[in-house]
Write a protein that holds these residues in place. Structure first.
Motif, PDB file in Angstrom:
ATOM      1  N   TYR B  57       0.838  -1.201   0.000  1.00 15.14           N
ATOM      2  CA  TYR B  57       0.000   0.000   0.000  1.00 15.14           C
ATOM      3  C   TYR B  57       0.880   1.260   0.000  1.00 15.14           C
ATOM      4  CZ  TYR B  57      -4.523  -2.338   0.772  1.00 15.14           C
ATOM      5  OH  TYR B  57      -5.677  -3.081   0.631  1.00 15.14           O
ATOM      6  N   ASP B  58       2.007   1.186   0.723  1.00 15.70           N
ATOM      7  CA  ASP B  58       2.889   2.342   0.801  1.00 15.70           C
ATOM      8  C   ASP B  58       3.498   2.653  -0.567  1.00 15.70           C
ATOM      9  OD1 ASP B  58       3.599   4.208   2.780  1.00 15.70           O
ATOM     10  OD2 ASP B  58       5.687   3.537   2.603  1.00 15.70           O
ATOM     11  N   LEU B  59       3.850   1.598  -1.304  1.00 13.88           N
ATOM     12  CA  LEU B  59       4.389   1.791  -2.665  1.00 13.88           C
ATOM     13  C   LEU B  59       3.343   2.495  -3.536  1.00 13.88           C
ATOM     14  CD1 LEU B  59       6.207  -1.518  -3.688  1.00 13.88           C
ATOM     15  CD2 LEU B  59       7.195   0.755  -3.488  1.00 13.88           C
ATOM     16  N   LEU B  60       2.093   2.016  -3.446  1.00 12.91           N
ATOM     17  CA  LEU B  60       1.010   2.586  -4.248  1.00 12.91           C
ATOM     18  C   LEU B  60       0.754   4.049  -3.853  1.00 12.91           C
ATOM     19  CD1 LEU B  60      -1.338  -0.508  -4.064  1.00 12.91           C
ATOM     20  CD2 LEU B  60      -0.399   0.412  -6.172  1.00 12.91           C
ATOM     21  N   ARG B  61       0.871   4.319  -2.550  1.00 11.51           N
ATOM     22  CA  ARG B  61       0.664   5.696  -2.075  1.00 11.51           C
ATOM     23  C   ARG B  61       1.761   6.613  -2.592  1.00 11.51           C
ATOM     24  NH1 ARG B  61       2.793   8.752   1.500  1.00 11.51           N
ATOM     25  NH2 ARG B  61       4.168   7.097   2.237  1.00 11.51           N
ATOM     26  N   GLN B  62       3.003   6.121  -2.535  1.00  8.67           N
ATOM     27  CA  GLN B  62       4.129   6.926  -3.021  1.00  8.67           C
ATOM     28  C   GLN B  62       3.963   7.271  -4.503  1.00  8.67           C
ATOM     29  OE1 GLN B  62       7.777   4.865  -2.155  1.00  8.67           O
ATOM     30  NE2 GLN B  62       7.360   4.846   0.034  1.00  8.67           N
ATOM     31  N   GLN B  63       3.354   6.335  -5.249  1.00 11.51           N
ATOM     32  CA  GLN B  63       3.165   6.575  -6.681  1.00 11.51           C
ATOM     33  C   GLN B  63       1.874   7.351  -6.969  1.00 11.51           C
ATOM     34  OE1 GLN B  63       3.496   2.468  -7.714  1.00 11.51           O
ATOM     35  NE2 GLN B  63       5.659   2.641  -8.266  1.00 11.51           N
ATOM     36  N   GLY B  64       1.181   7.734  -5.914  1.00 10.29           N
ATOM     37  CA  GLY B  64      -0.021   8.546  -6.074  1.00 10.29           C
ATOM     38  C   GLY B  64      -1.210   7.765  -6.602  1.00 10.29           C
ATOM     39  N   LEU B  65      -1.170   6.435  -6.518  1.00  4.89           N
ATOM     40  CA  LEU B  65      -2.279   5.637  -7.046  1.00  4.89           C
ATOM     41  C   LEU B  65      -3.380   5.422  -6.008  1.00  4.89           C
ATOM     42  CD1 LEU B  65      -0.163   3.061  -9.046  1.00  4.89           C
ATOM     43  CD2 LEU B  65      -1.716   4.757 -10.006  1.00  4.89           C
ATOM     44  N   ILE B  66      -3.022   5.468  -4.743  1.00  3.33           N
ATOM     45  CA  ILE B  66      -4.045   5.342  -3.693  1.00  3.33           C
ATOM     46  C   ILE B  66      -3.830   6.418  -2.617  1.00  3.33           C
ATOM     47  CG2 ILE B  66      -4.338   2.853  -4.030  1.00  3.33           C
ATOM     48  CD1 ILE B  66      -2.867   2.478  -1.320  1.00  3.33           C
ATOM     49  N   ARG B  67      -4.893   6.645  -1.847  1.00  2.00           N
ATOM     50  CA  ARG B  67      -4.829   7.600  -0.748  1.00  2.00           C
ATOM     51  C   ARG B  67      -5.079   6.801   0.531  1.00  2.00           C
ATOM     52  NH1 ARG B  67      -9.104  10.621  -2.401  1.00  2.00           N
ATOM     53  NH2 ARG B  67     -10.533   9.583  -0.989  1.00  2.00           N
ATOM     54  N   LEU B  68      -4.259   7.025   1.545  1.00  2.00           N
ATOM     55  CA  LEU B  68      -4.464   6.308   2.817  1.00  2.00           C
ATOM     56  C   LEU B  68      -4.996   7.289   3.845  1.00  2.00           C
ATOM     57  CD1 LEU B  68      -1.163   4.205   2.922  1.00  2.00           C
ATOM     58  CD2 LEU B  68      -3.442   3.353   2.463  1.00  2.00           C
ATOM     59  N   ASN B  69      -6.088   6.884   4.466  1.00  2.65           N
ATOM     60  CA  ASN B  69      -6.733   7.776   5.423  1.00  2.65           C
ATOM     61  C   ASN B  69      -7.206   6.942   6.614  1.00  2.65           C
ATOM     62  OD1 ASN B  69      -9.095   9.204   6.600  1.00  2.65           O
ATOM     63  ND2 ASN B  69      -8.605  10.710   5.018  1.00  2.65           N
ATOM     64  N   ARG B  70      -7.076   7.482   7.801  1.00  4.26           N
ATOM     65  CA  ARG B  70      -7.489   6.722   8.997  1.00  4.26           C
ATOM     66  C   ARG B  70      -8.969   6.369   8.948  1.00  4.26           C
ATOM     67  NH1 ARG B  70      -4.475   5.867  13.397  1.00  4.26           N
ATOM     68  NH2 ARG B  70      -2.470   6.936  13.518  1.00  4.26           N
ATOM     69  N   LYS B  71      -9.781   7.320   8.467  1.00  4.50           N
ATOM     70  CA  LYS B  71     -11.232   7.120   8.471  1.00  4.50           C
ATOM     71  C   LYS B  71     -11.697   6.245   7.316  1.00  4.50           C
ATOM     72  CE  LYS B  71     -13.628  10.807  10.922  1.00  4.50           C
ATOM     73  NZ  LYS B  71     -14.350  12.058  10.779  1.00  4.50           N
ATOM     74  N   THR B  72     -11.241   6.615   6.101  1.00  2.00           N
ATOM     75  CA  THR B  72     -11.779   5.933   4.910  1.00  2.00           C
ATOM     76  C   THR B  72     -10.940   4.737   4.488  1.00  2.00           C
ATOM     77  OG1 THR B  72     -10.608   7.572   3.587  1.00  2.00           O
ATOM     78  CG2 THR B  72     -12.947   7.970   3.957  1.00  2.00           C
ATOM     79  N   GLY B  73      -9.745   4.560   5.074  1.00  3.76           N
ATOM     80  CA  GLY B  73      -8.881   3.453   4.685  1.00  3.76           C
ATOM     81  C   GLY B  73      -8.155   3.773   3.382  1.00  3.76           C
ATOM     82  N   ALA B  74      -7.876   2.722   2.609  1.00  7.61           N
ATOM     83  CA  ALA B  74      -7.157   2.908   1.343  1.00  7.61           C
ATOM     84  C   ALA B  74      -8.161   3.082   0.211  1.00  7.61           C
ATOM     85  CB  ALA B  74      -6.272   1.709   1.085  1.00  7.61           C
ATOM     86  N   VAL B  75      -8.001   4.167  -0.545  1.00 10.10           N
ATOM     87  CA  VAL B  75      -8.936   4.459  -1.633  1.00 10.10           C
ATOM     88  C   VAL B  75      -8.134   4.809  -2.889  1.00 10.10           C
ATOM     89  CG1 VAL B  75     -10.763   6.032  -2.384  1.00 10.10           C
ATOM     90  CG2 VAL B  75     -10.657   5.335  -0.009  1.00 10.10           C
ATOM     91  N   VAL B  76      -8.601   4.332  -4.043  1.00  7.55           N
ATOM     92  CA  VAL B  76      -7.912   4.612  -5.310  1.00  7.55           C
ATOM     93  C   VAL B  76      -8.129   6.084  -5.671  1.00  7.55           C
ATOM     94  CG1 VAL B  76      -7.865   4.060  -7.771  1.00  7.55           C
ATOM     95  CG2 VAL B  76      -8.190   2.237  -6.092  1.00  7.55           C
ATOM     96  N   THR B  77      -7.038   6.732  -6.114  1.00  6.60           N
ATOM     97  CA  THR B  77      -7.157   8.155  -6.487  1.00  6.60           C
ATOM     98  C   THR B  77      -6.902   8.322  -7.983  1.00  6.60           C
ATOM     99  OG1 THR B  77      -4.831   8.413  -5.967  1.00  6.60           O
ATOM    100  CG2 THR B  77      -6.399   9.082  -4.276  1.00  6.60           C
ATOM    101  N   SER B  78      -7.299   9.470  -8.504  1.00  3.48           N
ATOM    102  CA  SER B  78      -6.968   9.755  -9.904  1.00  3.48           C
ATOM    103  C   SER B  78      -5.575  10.384  -9.906  1.00  3.48           C
ATOM    104  CB  SER B  78      -7.986  10.723 -10.499  1.00  3.48           C
ATOM    105  OG  SER B  78      -7.837  11.980  -9.898  1.00  3.48           O
TER     106      SER B  78
END
Lengths: 361, 130
Positions: B57-78
């Motif tokens: 998940y951290d790799l995906l976040r670094q590449q801007g493909l997902i957003r990690l949030n305490r409330k909503t969890g992991a969500v795909v971003t544009s």
């Protein structure tokens, strides 16, 4: 006596049929609890062991049931009768274990997993869009319990001064109690307890059981998992409603002071019918359908080491509490999970407490 | 979405999870706003340590493909490819194409494969769009 023998023989026969059918309704890639690759499901060892298992279970099962009946006939002690059912289970496990061992030996000797890509498949939608618990199926149990309570409250003033609170195996009342709220509503308390317990079990299975998706055919396997979870929960909730119905029938006999020789059947029959229906429904749906799906070429990982005796799942590294049973219907606990150990201690403690209170009183 | 992990592969499990999620985004199975399971839940389903899923998940976040949030969890971003990504991606594509050439694959075959893989992406999206 004849009713008791017929009932016990009926239960033993039902169990025997189920045990004989189990190899056909269990996953073909886990014959007798041994994980095998899809290309080995028809291996001569597997086919031979299935045949031998059926013969052994059939012959020894009949002998065990007959021995139980003979012992009961000689001693006349009804509590010895469940022994025949226990003997059938014992005989079954012996036959199962022998088949399990033979297949494990053949698998190790033949290197069945050599050169295969072992994998794990997960359907993320089971988490992000989980199936809904069939709460509506709880309605019959709740309606029966509420109806029993309402009828009891209305009938309380006209109930006999002495209430029959227990019947012997032959249907003759063997324990009476003076009319009191506790005695009159004892079966309502049982209804509430059983309903809460079984709904808790159904919810625990539904919300915390880990899916076991076949990496070779993940899409159809995940679809089957959703359907089976829903069916399992409905089967358990249906069973609760029938248990409550049995309690309602028995309460009516108690409250009206009716004495009939087949009083135990009022409780046993609805439960037996519900169990048979639940077993048939689960057995018919125990395998993923043969849907057209492109196979991924991946095999399920060989996880035999976590299945002690081919039956008990012990994996401390797995956080799952409940996992699908390998052989048979339904689910089993992960005995390697500390929370399961705590739960078992609590159940044993509670049972001990109840027995102490019962005999102490 | 089905996530398949090959235990015999030389590719680490976290990398496989990351790759399958990237492919699902390209396929249109996951779109902007699609939720991903919580790290602990996904780790429990795989029967692996949750740090492994965290890493993916951290790799995906670094590449801007997902957003990690305490409330909503992991969500795909544009996301829009920026210049450093293009440079890094070109370098990886170059290595992959070099392997094909070194192994003697014909250029038109390589191009056809690239085209067919590209065309296979987004099929779910185009089918859903009226």
């Amino acid at each position: 006596m004849t009713t008791t023998i017929a009932l016990s023989s009926g239960v033993s026969a039902l169990m025997l049929v189920l045990l004989l059918v189990l190899p056909s309704v269990s996953s073909p890639t886990v014959p007798f609890g041994v994980r095998v690759p899809a290309r080995r499901v028809d291996d001569p060892t597997v086919v031979r062991q299935t045949r031998i298992y059926r013969w052994r279970v059939f012959a020894l099962g009949i002998v065990s049931a007959a021995v139980g009946v003979v012992i009961y006939g000689l001693t006349g002690k009804p509590f010895l009768l469940p022994l025949s059912v226990l003997m059938v289970v014992g005989v079954w496990y012996g036959c199962y274990f022998l088949a399990n061992r033979k297949i494990r030996v053949a698998k190790a000797a033949g290197g069945w997993y050599e050169g295969l890509h072992q994998g794990i498949a997960v359907d993320t939608e089971l988490r992000t869009d989980p199936p809904r618990f069939p709460w509506l199926w709880l309605a019959p149990a709740l309606i029966v319990t509420v109806a029993t309570t309402v009828i009891g409250v209305i009938a309380y003033p006209s109930m006999p001064e002495m209430l029959v609170v227990h019947h012997g195996a032959n249907g003759v009342p063997n324990r009476l109690a003076a009319k009191s709220v506790n005695a009159a509503f004892s079966l309502v308390f049982v209804q509430i307890g059983v309903t809460a317990l079984l709904v808790g079990i159904a919810a625990a299975i539904f919300f915390s059981s880990r899916s076991d998706i076949d990496p070779g055919r993940p899409v159809s396997s995940a679809r089957w998992h959703r359907r089976y979870m829903s069916l399992g929960a409905k089967a358990l909730l249906g069973l609760v409603a029938m248990i409550d119905l049995g309690m309602l029938g028995s309460s009516l006999l108690m409250w009206t002071g009716t004495v009939i020789s087949w009083a135990p059947l009022v409780v046993v029959l609805p439960i037996l019918v519900a169990v048979v229906v639940a077993v048939v429904v689960l057995a018919r749906n125990n395998l993923a359908g043969d849907e057209a799906e492109e196979v991924t070429g991946m095999a399920h990982r060989d996880d035999d080491m976590y299945w002690r005796g081919g039956l008990f799942y012990v994996n401390p590294e797995d956080h799952a509490l409940v996992v699908p049973r390998r052989f048979g219907l339904g689910w089993t606990l992960n005995f390697g999970n500390p929370r399961v150990a705590m739960l078992l201690v609590a159940v044993v403690g509670l049972a001990g407490l109840l027995i102490t209170l019962r005999f102490g009183g | 979405m089905i996530l398949n992990v090959d235990l015999a592969s030389e590719v680490p499990i976290y990398q496989q999870i990351r790759d399958r999620i990237v492919e699902a985004i390209a396929d249109g199975v996951l779109t902007e706003g699609s939720p991903l399971p919580a790290t602990r839940a996904l780790a429990a389903d795989f029967g692996i340590n949750f740090h492994t899923v965290n890493k993916a998940y951290d790799l995906l976040r670094q590449q801007g493909l997902i957003r990690l949030n305490r409330k909503t969890g992991a969500v795909v971003t544009s996301t829009v490819a920026d210049s450093p990504f293009c440079t890094e991606w070109t370098a990886r594509a170059r290595t992959l194409l070099a392997e094909a050439v070194a192994k003697g694959l014909p250029a038109d075959g390589v191009l056809k494969t690239c085209e067919s893989v590209l065309n296979s992406f987004g099929t779910d999206l185009s089918e859903d769009t009226p």
